[in-house]
Design a protein around this motif. Structure first.
Motif, PDB file in Angstrom:
ATOM      1  N   ASP A  92       0.806  -1.130   0.173  1.00 47.93           N
ATOM      2  CA  ASP A  92       0.242  -0.224  -0.055  1.00 47.93           C
ATOM      3  C   ASP A  92       0.900   1.255   0.081  1.00 47.93           C
ATOM      4  O   ASP A  92       2.199   1.077  -0.010  1.00 47.93           O
ATOM      5  CB  ASP A  92      -0.792  -0.024   1.115  1.00 47.93           C
ATOM      6  CG  ASP A  92      -0.247  -0.057   2.575  1.00 47.93           C
ATOM      7  OD1 ASP A  92       0.911   0.713   2.646  1.00 47.93           O
ATOM      8  OD2 ASP A  92      -0.715  -0.388   3.522  1.00 47.93           O
ATOM      9  N   ARG A  93       0.265   2.286   0.041  1.00 44.00           N
ATOM     10  CA  ARG A  93       0.893   3.561  -0.102  1.00 44.00           C
ATOM     11  C   ARG A  93       1.940   3.908   0.873  1.00 44.00           C
ATOM     12  O   ARG A  93       2.973   4.248   0.819  1.00 44.00           O
ATOM     13  CB  ARG A  93       0.094   4.745  -0.294  1.00 44.00           C
ATOM     14  CG  ARG A  93       0.612   6.027  -0.528  1.00 44.00           C
ATOM     15  CD  ARG A  93      -0.449   7.207  -0.685  1.00 44.00           C
ATOM     16  NE  ARG A  93      -1.045   6.669  -2.041  1.00 44.00           N
ATOM     17  CZ  ARG A  93      -1.842   7.724  -2.746  1.00 44.00           C
ATOM     18  NH1 ARG A  93      -2.149   8.936  -2.263  1.00 44.00           N
ATOM     19  NH2 ARG A  93      -2.544   7.302  -3.656  1.00 44.00           N
ATOM     20  N   LYS A  94       1.308   3.565   2.139  1.00 47.35           N
ATOM     21  CA  LYS A  94       2.455   3.748   3.318  1.00 47.35           C
ATOM     22  C   LYS A  94       3.608   2.993   3.247  1.00 47.35           C
ATOM     23  O   LYS A  94       4.817   3.376   3.676  1.00 47.35           O
ATOM     24  CB  LYS A  94       1.549   3.481   4.699  1.00 47.35           C
ATOM     25  CG  LYS A  94       0.524   4.702   4.935  1.00 47.35           C
ATOM     26  CD  LYS A  94      -0.235   4.355   6.318  1.00 47.35           C
ATOM     27  CE  LYS A  94      -1.303   5.378   6.445  1.00 47.35           C
ATOM     28  NZ  LYS A  94      -2.357   5.119   7.685  1.00 47.35           N
ATOM     29  N   GLU A  95       3.330   1.489   2.942  1.00 46.50           N
ATOM     30  CA  GLU A  95       4.355   0.660   2.740  1.00 46.50           C
ATOM     31  C   GLU A  95       5.492   1.204   1.976  1.00 46.50           C
ATOM     32  O   GLU A  95       6.677   1.046   2.075  1.00 46.50           O
ATOM     33  CB  GLU A  95       3.956  -0.710   2.385  1.00 46.50           C
ATOM     34  CG  GLU A  95       3.044  -1.226   3.797  1.00 46.50           C
ATOM     35  CD  GLU A  95       2.264  -2.509   3.166  1.00 46.50           C
ATOM     36  OE1 GLU A  95       1.961  -3.465   4.165  1.00 46.50           O
ATOM     37  OE2 GLU A  95       1.949  -2.662   2.097  1.00 46.50           O
ATOM     38  N   LEU A  96       4.932   1.563   0.692  1.00 49.91           N
ATOM     39  CA  LEU A  96       5.934   2.040  -0.313  1.00 49.91           C
ATOM     40  C   LEU A  96       6.640   3.264   0.089  1.00 49.91           C
ATOM     41  O   LEU A  96       8.020   3.357  -0.263  1.00 49.91           O
ATOM     42  CB  LEU A  96       5.091   2.212  -1.676  1.00 49.91           C
ATOM     43  CG  LEU A  96       4.890   1.088  -2.574  1.00 49.91           C
ATOM     44  CD1 LEU A  96       4.180   1.529  -3.711  1.00 49.91           C
ATOM     45  CD2 LEU A  96       6.217   0.464  -3.202  1.00 49.91           C
ATOM     46  N   ALA A  97       6.306   4.369   0.823  1.00 52.09           N
ATOM     47  CA  ALA A  97       6.639   5.312   1.191  1.00 52.09           C
ATOM     48  C   ALA A  97       7.811   4.894   2.270  1.00 52.09           C
ATOM     49  O   ALA A  97       9.016   5.493   2.065  1.00 52.09           O
ATOM     50  CB  ALA A  97       5.833   6.281   1.871  1.00 52.09           C
ATOM     51  N   VAL A  98       7.740   3.978   2.888  1.00 54.41           N
ATOM     52  CA  VAL A  98       8.773   3.457   3.912  1.00 54.41           C
ATOM     53  C   VAL A  98       9.985   2.876   3.245  1.00 54.41           C
ATOM     54  O   VAL A  98      11.326   3.168   3.354  1.00 54.41           O
ATOM     55  CB  VAL A  98       8.021   2.534   5.023  1.00 54.41           C
ATOM     56  CG1 VAL A  98       9.200   1.819   5.669  1.00 54.41           C
ATOM     57  CG2 VAL A  98       7.151   3.170   5.710  1.00 54.41           C
ATOM     58  N   ILE A  99       9.428   2.112   2.240  1.00 51.25           N
ATOM     59  CA  ILE A  99      10.555   1.329   1.567  1.00 51.25           C
ATOM     60  C   ILE A  99      11.402   2.309   0.618  1.00 51.25           C
ATOM     61  O   ILE A  99      12.526   2.224   0.621  1.00 51.25           O
ATOM     62  CB  ILE A  99       9.819   0.410   0.621  1.00 51.25           C
ATOM     63  CG1 ILE A  99       9.472  -0.979   1.494  1.00 51.25           C
ATOM     64  CG2 ILE A  99      10.601  -0.437  -0.458  1.00 51.25           C
ATOM     65  CD1 ILE A  99       8.441  -1.748   0.788  1.00 51.25           C
ATOM     66  N   LEU A 100      10.458   3.285  -0.224  1.00 48.60           N
ATOM     67  CA  LEU A 100      11.453   4.104  -0.891  1.00 48.60           C
ATOM     68  C   LEU A 100      12.118   5.234  -0.199  1.00 48.60           C
ATOM     69  O   LEU A 100      13.060   5.906  -0.721  1.00 48.60           O
ATOM     70  CB  LEU A 100      10.401   4.936  -1.844  1.00 48.60           C
ATOM     71  CG  LEU A 100       9.736   3.974  -2.763  1.00 48.60           C
ATOM     72  CD1 LEU A 100       8.357   5.041  -3.580  1.00 48.60           C
ATOM     73  CD2 LEU A 100      10.602   3.717  -3.604  1.00 48.60           C
ATOM     74  N   ALA A 101      11.511   5.532   0.911  1.00 44.14           N
ATOM     75  CA  ALA A 101      12.627   6.467   1.886  1.00 44.14           C
ATOM     76  C   ALA A 101      13.983   5.737   2.005  1.00 44.14           C
ATOM     77  O   ALA A 101      15.044   6.397   2.031  1.00 44.14           O
ATOM     78  CB  ALA A 101      12.300   6.770   3.194  1.00 44.14           C
ATOM     79  N   VAL A 102      14.064   4.511   2.301  1.00 42.03           N
ATOM     80  CA  VAL A 102      15.357   3.669   2.721  1.00 42.03           C
ATOM     81  C   VAL A 102      15.955   3.529   1.231  1.00 42.03           C
ATOM     82  O   VAL A 102      17.191   3.789   1.063  1.00 42.03           O
ATOM     83  CB  VAL A 102      15.057   2.214   3.171  1.00 42.03           C
ATOM     84  CG1 VAL A 102      16.252   1.617   3.212  1.00 42.03           C
ATOM     85  CG2 VAL A 102      14.364   2.466   4.742  1.00 42.03           C
ATOM     86  N   TYR A 103      15.339   3.350   0.235  1.00 40.13           N
ATOM     87  CA  TYR A 103      15.867   3.124  -1.226  1.00 40.13           C
ATOM     88  C   TYR A 103      16.385   4.316  -1.527  1.00 40.13           C
ATOM     89  O   TYR A 103      17.495   4.445  -2.084  1.00 40.13           O
ATOM     90  CB  TYR A 103      14.766   2.877  -2.068  1.00 40.13           C
ATOM     91  CG  TYR A 103      15.125   2.683  -3.365  1.00 40.13           C
ATOM     92  CD1 TYR A 103      16.068   1.495  -3.783  1.00 40.13           C
ATOM     93  CD2 TYR A 103      15.114   3.802  -4.318  1.00 40.13           C
ATOM     94  CE1 TYR A 103      16.674   1.332  -5.244  1.00 40.13           C
ATOM     95  CE2 TYR A 103      15.424   3.586  -5.735  1.00 40.13           C
ATOM     96  CZ  TYR A 103      16.154   2.484  -6.018  1.00 40.13           C
ATOM     97  OH  TYR A 103      16.841   2.564  -7.353  1.00 40.13           O
ATOM     98  N   GLY A 104      15.937   5.473  -1.320  1.00 40.52           N
ATOM     99  CA  GLY A 104      16.615   6.726  -1.759  1.00 40.52           C
ATOM    100  C   GLY A 104      17.573   7.292  -1.035  1.00 40.52           C
ATOM    101  O   GLY A 104      18.707   7.732  -1.645  1.00 40.52           O
ATOM    102  N   ARG A 105      17.759   6.891   0.214  1.00 40.89           N
ATOM    103  CA  ARG A 105      18.964   7.123   1.094  1.00 40.89           C
ATOM    104  C   ARG A 105      20.064   6.317   0.414  1.00 40.89           C
ATOM    105  O   ARG A 105      21.399   6.762   0.389  1.00 40.89           O
ATOM    106  CB  ARG A 105      18.659   6.986   2.484  1.00 40.89           C
ATOM    107  CG  ARG A 105      17.959   7.867   3.155  1.00 40.89           C
ATOM    108  CD  ARG A 105      18.033   7.912   4.863  1.00 40.89           C
ATOM    109  NE  ARG A 105      17.497   6.761   5.235  1.00 40.89           N
ATOM    110  CZ  ARG A 105      15.909   6.620   5.605  1.00 40.89           C
ATOM    111  NH1 ARG A 105      15.160   7.650   5.144  1.00 40.89           N
ATOM    112  NH2 ARG A 105      15.415   5.491   6.052  1.00 40.89           N
ATOM    113  N   MET A 106      19.792   5.050   0.312  1.00 41.24           N
ATOM    114  CA  MET A 106      20.919   4.117  -0.432  1.00 41.24           C
ATOM    115  C   MET A 106      21.169   4.612  -1.706  1.00 41.24           C
ATOM    116  O   MET A 106      22.375   4.456  -1.901  1.00 41.24           O
ATOM    117  CB  MET A 106      20.206   2.631  -0.241  1.00 41.24           C
ATOM    118  CG  MET A 106      20.143   2.062   1.189  1.00 41.24           C
ATOM    119  SD  MET A 106      21.712   2.109   2.051  1.00 41.24           S
ATOM    120  CE  MET A 106      22.451   0.521   1.683  1.00 41.24           C
ATOM    121  N   VAL A 107      20.326   5.064  -2.553  1.00 40.94           N
ATOM    122  CA  VAL A 107      20.658   5.613  -3.890  1.00 40.94           C
ATOM    123  C   VAL A 107      21.646   6.950  -3.551  1.00 40.94           C
ATOM    124  O   VAL A 107      22.764   6.908  -4.415  1.00 40.94           O
ATOM    125  CB  VAL A 107      19.588   5.982  -4.542  1.00 40.94           C
ATOM    126  CG1 VAL A 107      20.020   6.659  -5.919  1.00 40.94           C
ATOM    127  CG2 VAL A 107      18.886   4.626  -5.121  1.00 40.94           C
TER     128      VAL A 107
END
Length: 113
Positions: free
Chosen positions: A20-35
């Protein structure tokens, strides 16, 4: 005598599991920091009937280095979220997505140092 014929029910199409949107927001926050740290470069999302998978790649032409999976059938047991390494080992599993993704945050801290 009246015989009632029951219509055949259409075959049930399995619904897809999705983040869902909240789960993707959490995942993409970590992903963005790693990128931003230069560790990851690409991702892919697979939505299947029993599992949703967010795959993380170092380069787009190779196998995923991590997979974040959501398996709702395991919600009452070990937890529906898991992080799986490149070799297939489950690195972390649990009920709270943020807690499960902390294993990847540790990798970010090591990468920055």
């Amino acid at each position: 005598m009246v015989v009632q014929i029951q219509p055949r029910s259409p075959e049930r199409i399995p619904e897809k599991v999705a983040f869902d949107r909240k789960e993707l927001a959490v995942i993409l926050a970590v992903y963005g920091r790693m990128v931003a740290a230069g560790e990851w470069r690409d991702y892919g999302i697979s939505l299947l009937s029993d599992v949703a998978v967010f795959s993380i790649f170092r380069r787009s032409a190779e196998h995923p280095i991590y997979r974040i999976e959501k398996r709702p059938k395991l919600a009452a047991r070990q937890g529906q979220y898991s992080v799986i390494g490149m070799d297939g080992r489950i690195l972390k599993r649990g009920h709270d997505l943020k807690a499960v993704l902390r294993i990847l945050e540790r990798k970010l801290i090591r990468a920055v140092e």
